[in-house]
Design a protein around this motif. Structure first.
Motif, mmCIF file in Angstrom:
data_model
loop_
_atom_site.group_PDB
_atom_site.id
_atom_site.type_symbol
_atom_site.label_atom_id
_atom_site.label_comp_id
_atom_site.label_asym_id
_atom_site.label_seq_id
_atom_site.Cartn_x
_atom_site.Cartn_y
_atom_site.Cartn_z
ATOM 1 N N PRO A 56 0.805 -1.223 0.000
ATOM 2 C CA PRO A 56 0.000 0.000 0.000
ATOM 3 C C PRO A 56 0.839 1.274 0.000
ATOM 4 N N GLU A 57 2.130 1.152 0.281
ATOM 5 C CA GLU A 57 2.998 2.331 0.339
ATOM 6 C C GLU A 57 3.822 2.527 -0.929
ATOM 7 N N GLY A 58 3.739 1.603 -1.853
ATOM 8 C CA GLY A 58 4.609 1.694 -3.024
ATOM 9 C C GLY A 58 6.074 1.608 -2.626
ATOM 10 N N ALA A 59 6.334 0.857 -1.557
ATOM 11 C CA ALA A 59 7.692 0.812 -0.994
ATOM 12 C C ALA A 59 8.554 -0.287 -1.602
ATOM 13 N N ILE A 60 7.942 -1.145 -2.414
ATOM 14 C CA ILE A 60 8.705 -2.259 -2.989
ATOM 15 C C ILE A 60 9.253 -1.834 -4.344
ATOM 16 N N ILE A 61 10.524 -2.092 -4.524
ATOM 17 C CA ILE A 61 11.198 -1.682 -5.747
ATOM 18 C C ILE A 61 11.657 -2.918 -6.524
ATOM 19 N N GLU A 62 11.571 -2.808 -7.840
ATOM 20 C CA GLU A 62 12.036 -3.898 -8.684
ATOM 21 C C GLU A 62 13.515 -3.692 -8.949
ATOM 22 N N GLU A 63 14.263 -4.765 -8.761
ATOM 23 C CA GLU A 63 15.704 -4.693 -8.982
ATOM 24 C C GLU A 63 16.050 -5.299 -10.338
ATOM 25 N N GLU A 64 17.288 -5.137 -10.695
ATOM 26 C CA GLU A 64 17.770 -5.748 -11.921
ATOM 27 C C GLU A 64 17.551 -7.261 -11.837
ATOM 28 N N GLY A 65 17.126 -7.860 -12.919
ATOM 29 C CA GLY A 65 16.893 -9.306 -12.924
ATOM 30 C C GLY A 65 15.468 -9.664 -12.542
ATOM 31 N N GLY A 66 14.644 -8.667 -12.207
ATOM 32 C CA GLY A 66 13.239 -8.934 -11.914
ATOM 33 C C GLY A 66 12.949 -9.334 -10.478
ATOM 34 N N TYR A 67 13.942 -9.236 -9.601
ATOM 35 C CA TYR A 67 13.701 -9.518 -8.182
ATOM 36 C C TYR A 67 13.217 -8.223 -7.506
ATOM 37 N N PHE A 68 12.791 -8.379 -6.265
ATOM 38 C CA PHE A 68 12.207 -7.228 -5.565
ATOM 39 C C PHE A 68 12.882 -7.027 -4.217
ATOM 40 N N ASP A 69 12.820 -5.803 -3.739
ATOM 41 C CA ASP A 69 13.335 -5.469 -2.406
ATOM 42 C C ASP A 69 12.546 -4.275 -1.894
ATOM 43 N N VAL A 70 12.891 -3.798 -0.729
ATOM 44 C CA VAL A 70 12.091 -2.752 -0.094
ATOM 45 C C VAL A 70 12.897 -1.464 0.062
ATOM 46 N N ASN A 71 12.201 -0.356 -0.110
ATOM 47 C CA ASN A 71 12.773 0.947 0.243
ATOM 48 C C ASN A 71 12.311 1.238 1.675
ATOM 49 N N LEU A 72 13.229 1.120 2.628
ATOM 50 C CA LEU A 72 12.854 1.214 4.046
ATOM 51 C C LEU A 72 12.391 2.610 4.453
ATOM 52 N N ASP A 73 12.640 3.604 3.642
ATOM 53 C CA ASP A 73 12.142 4.956 3.945
ATOM 54 C C ASP A 73 10.615 5.007 3.916
ATOM 55 N N TYR A 74 10.014 4.118 3.117
ATOM 56 C CA TYR A 74 8.559 4.192 2.921
ATOM 57 C C TYR A 74 7.807 2.983 3.462
ATOM 58 N N CYS A 75 8.497 1.893 3.766
ATOM 59 C CA CYS A 75 7.836 0.698 4.314
ATOM 60 C C CYS A 75 7.366 0.990 5.731
ATOM 61 N N LYS A 76 6.089 0.705 6.010
ATOM 62 C CA LYS A 76 5.622 0.921 7.376
ATOM 63 C C LYS A 76 5.398 -0.389 8.123
ATOM 64 N N GLY A 77 5.878 -1.490 7.540
ATOM 65 C CA GLY A 77 5.917 -2.754 8.273
ATOM 66 C C GLY A 77 4.589 -3.450 8.424
ATOM 67 N N CYS A 78 3.664 -3.224 7.503
ATOM 68 C CA CYS A 78 2.327 -3.816 7.651
ATOM 69 C C CYS A 78 2.331 -5.327 7.457
ATOM 70 N N GLY A 79 3.285 -5.845 6.687
ATOM 71 C CA GLY A 79 3.378 -7.302 6.488
ATOM 72 C C GLY A 79 2.512 -7.850 5.370
ATOM 73 N N ILE A 80 1.838 -6.987 4.634
ATOM 74 C CA ILE A 80 0.968 -7.472 3.553
ATOM 75 C C ILE A 80 1.787 -8.218 2.494
ATOM 76 N N CYS A 81 2.949 -7.704 2.153
ATOM 77 C CA CYS A 81 3.781 -8.357 1.136
ATOM 78 C C CYS A 81 4.130 -9.780 1.561
#
Ligand code: SF4
Ligand code: SF4
Length: 97
Positions: A56-81
């Motif tokens: 819901p925060e748009g905090a997940i970023i796509e990395e090279e190779g199509g994997y994903f990670d989080v931008n901790l500046d915007y993640c509020k830890g809801c756990g939905i992902c």
């Protein structure tokens, strides 16, 4: 003296929460709120992108190779992902003090 809130009609209550500019959420870093953050086990990830779509925060970023990670500046830890990951390869880890 101002009157108590319950004595106002809805027409008298001042408008609030107005977003005047698109993209203003970038100015509000909510990362400090969280008590947990997601960690990816990328060796199990099938790169479906479901986690990216549900954050819901748009905090997940796509990395090279199509994997994903989080931008901790915007993640509020809801756990939905972590809840919605189709493989279960995202774990929520408690923040260190
Ligand atoms: S924990 Fe919530 S806010 Fe953080 S990346 Fe996952 S879905 Fe987004
Ligand atoms: S939902 Fe899970 S398997 Fe799909 S891209 Fe995200 S981390 Fe990988």
């Amino acid at each position: 003296m101002t009157k108590p809130l319950e004595d106002f009609t809805w027409q008298e209550i001042e408008l609030g929460g107005i977003l005047r500019e698109p993209g203003s959420a970038r100015d509000y870093k909510v990362g400090d709120w969280k008590s947990q953050h997601p960690v990816w086990t990328k060796s199990h990830c099938i790169r479906c992108g479901v986690c990216w779509t549900v954050c819901p925060e748009g905090a997940i970023i796509e990395e090279e190779g199509g994997y994903f990670d989080v931008n901790l500046d915007y993640c509020k830890g809801c756990g939905i992902c972590a809840r919605e990951c189709v493989i279960g390869c995202i774990s929520m880890v408690t923040e260190e003090e």
